[in-house]
Design an enzyme around this catalytic site. Sequence first.
Site, PDB file in Angstrom:
ATOM      1  N   CYS A   2      -7.244  16.326   5.582  1.00 16.50           N
ATOM      2  CA  CYS A   2      -6.894  17.734   5.365  1.00 16.50           C
ATOM      3  C   CYS A   2      -6.249  18.228   6.653  1.00 16.50           C
ATOM      4  O   CYS A   2      -6.198  17.505   7.652  1.00 16.50           O
ATOM      5  CB  CYS A   2      -8.139  18.566   5.100  1.00 16.50           C
ATOM      6  SG  CYS A   2      -9.104  17.969   3.715  1.00 16.50           S
ATOM      7  N   ARG A  27      -0.514  16.684   5.323  1.00 17.93           N
ATOM      8  CA  ARG A  27      -1.876  16.155   5.416  1.00 17.93           C
ATOM      9  C   ARG A  27      -2.672  16.389   4.123  1.00 17.93           C
ATOM     10  O   ARG A  27      -3.823  15.981   4.019  1.00 17.93           O
ATOM     11  CB  ARG A  27      -2.622  16.816   6.585  1.00 17.93           C
ATOM     12  CG  ARG A  27      -1.946  16.627   7.927  1.00 17.93           C
ATOM     13  CD  ARG A  27      -2.754  17.277   9.013  1.00 17.93           C
ATOM     14  NE  ARG A  27      -4.051  16.672   9.150  1.00 17.93           N
ATOM     15  CZ  ARG A  27      -4.315  15.578   9.849  1.00 17.93           C
ATOM     16  NH1 ARG A  27      -3.346  14.971  10.506  1.00 17.93           N
ATOM     17  NH2 ARG A  27      -5.528  15.096   9.914  1.00 17.93           N
ATOM     18  N   TRP A  71      -7.055  18.089   1.055  1.00 16.50           N
ATOM     19  CA  TRP A  71      -6.813  16.864   0.288  1.00 16.50           C
ATOM     20  C   TRP A  71      -8.200  16.434  -0.152  1.00 16.50           C
ATOM     21  O   TRP A  71      -8.972  15.910   0.639  1.00 16.50           O
ATOM     22  CB  TRP A  71      -6.158  15.816   1.191  1.00 16.50           C
ATOM     23  CG  TRP A  71      -5.821  14.538   0.500  1.00 16.50           C
ATOM     24  CD1 TRP A  71      -6.522  13.365   0.512  1.00 16.50           C
ATOM     25  CD2 TRP A  71      -4.656  14.276  -0.290  1.00 16.50           C
ATOM     26  NE1 TRP A  71      -5.879  12.426  -0.228  1.00 16.50           N
ATOM     27  CE2 TRP A  71      -4.730  12.942  -0.728  1.00 16.50           C
ATOM     28  CE3 TRP A  71      -3.569  15.052  -0.675  1.00 16.50           C
ATOM     29  CZ2 TRP A  71      -3.745  12.364  -1.532  1.00 16.50           C
ATOM     30  CZ3 TRP A  71      -2.590  14.467  -1.469  1.00 16.50           C
ATOM     31  CH2 TRP A  71      -2.685  13.144  -1.881  1.00 16.50           C
ATOM     32  N   ASN A  97     -11.857  19.088   8.535  1.00 15.12           N
ATOM     33  CA  ASN A  97     -11.152  17.868   8.143  1.00 15.12           C
ATOM     34  C   ASN A  97     -12.064  16.709   8.486  1.00 15.12           C
ATOM     35  O   ASN A  97     -12.488  16.577   9.634  1.00 15.12           O
ATOM     36  CB  ASN A  97      -9.835  17.744   8.923  1.00 15.12           C
ATOM     37  CG  ASN A  97      -9.200  16.366   8.757  1.00 15.12           C
ATOM     38  OD1 ASN A  97      -9.303  15.767   7.704  1.00 15.12           O
ATOM     39  ND2 ASN A  97      -8.563  15.884   9.806  1.00 15.12           N
ATOM     40  N   GLY A  98     -12.386  15.885   7.483  1.00 11.21           N
ATOM     41  CA  GLY A  98     -13.273  14.740   7.736  1.00 11.21           C
ATOM     42  C   GLY A  98     -14.231  14.571   6.577  1.00 11.21           C
ATOM     43  O   GLY A  98     -14.019  15.133   5.490  1.00 11.21           O
ATOM     44  N   GLU A 472       3.243  -9.284  -1.780  1.00 18.59           N
ATOM     45  CA  GLU A 472       3.359  -7.946  -1.197  1.00 18.59           C
ATOM     46  C   GLU A 472       4.263  -7.969   0.046  1.00 18.59           C
ATOM     47  O   GLU A 472       5.062  -7.056   0.258  1.00 18.59           O
ATOM     48  CB  GLU A 472       1.958  -7.402  -0.862  1.00 18.59           C
ATOM     49  CG  GLU A 472       1.915  -6.137  -0.019  1.00 18.59           C
ATOM     50  CD  GLU A 472       2.571  -4.918  -0.653  1.00 18.59           C
ATOM     51  OE1 GLU A 472       3.010  -4.977  -1.805  1.00 18.59           O
ATOM     52  OE2 GLU A 472       2.661  -3.890   0.049  1.00 18.59           O
ATOM     53  N   LYS A 476       7.546  -5.671   0.338  1.00 23.52           N
ATOM     54  CA  LYS A 476       7.717  -4.727   1.447  1.00 23.52           C
ATOM     55  C   LYS A 476       9.065  -4.968   2.114  1.00 23.52           C
ATOM     56  O   LYS A 476       9.819  -4.052   2.393  1.00 23.52           O
ATOM     57  CB  LYS A 476       6.586  -4.950   2.436  1.00 23.52           C
ATOM     58  CG  LYS A 476       5.825  -3.914   3.066  1.00 23.52           C
ATOM     59  CD  LYS A 476       5.093  -2.830   2.376  1.00 23.52           C
ATOM     60  CE  LYS A 476       5.522  -2.344   1.046  1.00 23.52           C
ATOM     61  NZ  LYS A 476       4.466  -1.811   0.208  1.00 23.52           N
ATOM     62  N   GLU A 479      12.140  -4.008  -0.278  1.00 21.49           N
ATOM     63  CA  GLU A 479      12.359  -2.602  -0.645  1.00 21.49           C
ATOM     64  C   GLU A 479      12.857  -1.753   0.527  1.00 21.49           C
ATOM     65  O   GLU A 479      13.591  -0.805   0.328  1.00 21.49           O
ATOM     66  CB  GLU A 479      11.121  -1.973  -1.288  1.00 21.49           C
ATOM     67  CG  GLU A 479       9.983  -1.691  -0.352  1.00 21.49           C
ATOM     68  CD  GLU A 479       8.844  -0.915  -1.015  1.00 21.49           C
ATOM     69  OE1 GLU A 479       9.103  -0.037  -1.836  1.00 21.49           O
ATOM     70  OE2 GLU A 479       7.682  -1.201  -0.664  1.00 21.49           O
ATOM     71  N   HIS A 495       8.186 -26.765  -7.500  1.00 18.56           N
ATOM     72  CA  HIS A 495       8.535 -26.684  -8.918  1.00 18.56           C
ATOM     73  C   HIS A 495       9.832 -25.913  -9.148  1.00 18.56           C
ATOM     74  O   HIS A 495      10.080 -25.449 -10.264  1.00 18.56           O
ATOM     75  CB  HIS A 495       7.373 -26.059  -9.700  1.00 18.56           C
ATOM     76  CG  HIS A 495       6.115 -26.858  -9.620  1.00 18.56           C
ATOM     77  ND1 HIS A 495       5.973 -28.096 -10.223  1.00 18.56           N
ATOM     78  CD2 HIS A 495       4.954 -26.646  -8.950  1.00 18.56           C
ATOM     79  CE1 HIS A 495       4.777 -28.589  -9.953  1.00 18.56           C
ATOM     80  NE2 HIS A 495       4.134 -27.730  -9.167  1.00 18.56           N
ATOM     81  N   LYS A 594       8.830   7.679  -4.673  1.00 17.35           N
ATOM     82  CA  LYS A 594       7.430   7.453  -4.313  1.00 17.35           C
ATOM     83  C   LYS A 594       6.558   7.352  -5.552  1.00 17.35           C
ATOM     84  O   LYS A 594       5.663   6.527  -5.633  1.00 17.35           O
ATOM     85  CB  LYS A 594       6.957   8.599  -3.406  1.00 17.35           C
ATOM     86  CG  LYS A 594       5.523   8.460  -2.914  1.00 17.35           C
ATOM     87  CD  LYS A 594       5.387   7.334  -1.908  1.00 17.35           C
ATOM     88  CE  LYS A 594       3.968   7.076  -1.467  1.00 17.35           C
ATOM     89  NZ  LYS A 594       3.805   5.715  -0.911  1.00 17.35           N
TER      90      LYS A 594
HETATM   91  O1  M6R Z   1       1.502   5.179  -7.319  1.00 20.05           O
HETATM   92  P1  M6R Z   1       1.383   3.755  -7.742  1.00 20.05           P
HETATM   93  O2  M6R Z   1       0.472   2.938  -6.884  1.00 20.05           O
HETATM   94  O3  M6R Z   1       1.002   3.636  -9.196  1.00 20.05           O
HETATM   95  O4  M6R Z   1       2.827   3.167  -7.618  1.00 20.05           O
HETATM   96  C1  M6R Z   1       3.139   1.888  -8.078  1.00 20.05           C
HETATM   97  C2  M6R Z   1       4.390   1.369  -7.441  1.00 20.05           C
HETATM   98  O5  M6R Z   1       5.486   2.161  -7.797  1.00 20.05           O
HETATM   99  C3  M6R Z   1       4.267   1.332  -5.921  1.00 20.05           C
HETATM  100  O6  M6R Z   1       3.162   0.561  -5.540  1.00 20.05           O
HETATM  101  C4  M6R Z   1       5.504   0.736  -5.253  1.00 20.05           C
HETATM  102  O7  M6R Z   1       5.650  -0.597  -5.629  1.00 20.05           O
HETATM  103  C5  M6R Z   1       5.363   0.887  -3.754  1.00 20.05           C
HETATM  104  N1  M6R Z   1       5.872   2.148  -3.346  1.00 20.05           N
HETATM  105  C6  M6R Z   1       5.994  -0.194  -2.979  1.00 20.05           C
HETATM  106  O8  M6R Z   1       5.784  -0.058  -1.622  1.00 20.05           O
END
Ligand code: M6R
Length: 599
Positions: A2, A27, A71, A97-98, A472, A476, A479, A495, A594
Amino acid sequence: MCGIIGYVGFRNAREILLEGLKRLDYRGYDSAGIGLISDKLIVYKEVGEIEKLEKQVPAINTTAGIGHTRWATHGGVTKANAHPHTDCKKKIAVVHNGIIENFKELREELINRGHKFTSDTDTEVVAHLVEEAYDGCLEKAVSSAIKKLKGSYALAFVSKDEPDKIVAARKESPLVIGVGDNEYFVASDIPAFLKYTNRVIYIEDGEKCILSRKGVKIFDENDKEIEKDINVVDWSIEEAEKAGFSHYMLKEIYEQPRSIADSFRGRIYEKEPHVTLNVDVEVPESITIVACGTSFYAGLAGKYMFEEIADIPTKTELSSEYRYLGRKDETGLIIAISQSGETADTLAAVRGAKKYGCKVLAITNVVGSSLTRIADYTILTRCGPEIGVAATKTFTAQLLMLLMLALDMGLKKGTIEDARVEEYITHIKKLPSYIQYVLNRNEEIKRIAEEIKDKETVFFIGRGINYPLALEGALKLKEISYIHAEGFAAGELKHGPFALLTEETPVVAVVARDKTYEKMLANIREVKARNSPVVAIADEKDMDVESYVDEVIRYPVTPPVISCIPIAVVLQLLAYHAANLRGCPIDKPRNLAKSVTVE
Ligand code: M6R
């Protein structure tokens, strides 16, 4: 996470507090409130964004007050749960906050002593504790109250009986003072007051401070007054919002020692019950995990955890494919993982599962999100808002929540011994330091990122629970840097993907000294035979790996399941630096959002 703010000076506190809260809304922003103080204490709260609160607060001209942007972690998103919280007599107000870990016991004790509570938050106990200790001196009452608190806090208080004073205290949550001319600010973060002063004092754990128009006094944990340096920051407001980091993603990577501690705070114990996630879910016959993107890879790692620790057959499915898959098992539990709680594919998968009569447990970062409203149970990851499009701190928290759930189910089912759980708990508590170990290797990781930044393709390989980590790592990198990257189970290279390997294709190999170790080394040798450069991510004591690879990035020695979390941080930094060296718009990669709210 928060945001808190306090102001005492000569300007209109209403304006300063609302403006500061807007600067802190990164935040958290599910509700907000302010408490203005003159001859009386007036509190305004509103659910939603700060602008909604602003419309509700009349143009009062007071020159002191406190504010909060929330939050939610304890208690839903309601006006009653918004801060400031007040004592029974509405004389003392607090913003926080905490997380107060022992709030349940304290609340019960206070209720038994006749206190009346008006919210479900952990914070409200603090207002009542201060009320009990108050004899006309706010700082004395705060000192006595915070001795009873377990957990983390940045707190700011005002009292109607001492209208020129703000008292603040800190333990494991950020708190900083802004020093103006005849005016003083206290806040979670510098952007809240940077428009008015760039002179700041950083408050450390255990310290308390008193702000008045005459100045600031700071005290250590023994209530002894101390002198502290005033620092001058030369950041713009934008830079300050990122705490001096060049991107939100990097800031969020560096937040992980704190965010992971918030995720496990008050939920793990050395002794029984060991784990309390406050979800009354029965141990299921089987589990199906549904998720997308990074959350899906957390779910793939979760499969290894539930099967190994709790012996529960587990499938992990992409939300977008789940509906097309055959049999839905209504005796099994559906775990939906979503940072945002708003991903349309995951919501559709959950709605589908519910039609078949399945129970749904959500793991999400956003209280009150659509997913939490559909799910039967919710576990919050408690990371605070994640602004960078690339998921970082929420991924490591998802891994931890899955591990804690697996431990809880394993204990209930009797598939894991007490001693092993204790060992896990000991390591979970050390996660902030394990992550810090990796962050301390930032420069080394940056140097290795230099070597891959101009490559066309990068492979990531792993085995066992590190296979999802390889996936992952590749996601990362692709993207945010736009480098083509693929993740593979190391055994799968032969394979097909081997055909793509050349000496221009770096391979990042996630190595763990577990049952996959020998096979992984063999796979690395096969890669080297094709002359591809190999960067190993290996634990600090693994000396054998060095003779097979070109570079090694180290993580601390921990049990394999725990090590996923520091390994994730290595992969995040590697992707970040490669993207940054290529000049990519890291926080907002092209074509991505996002929160993906279309199917
Ligand atoms: O909000 P979510 O975790 O459901 O989002 C799923 C994906 O869109 C999300 O994990 C996306 O792959 C990441 N932003 C990648 O870093």
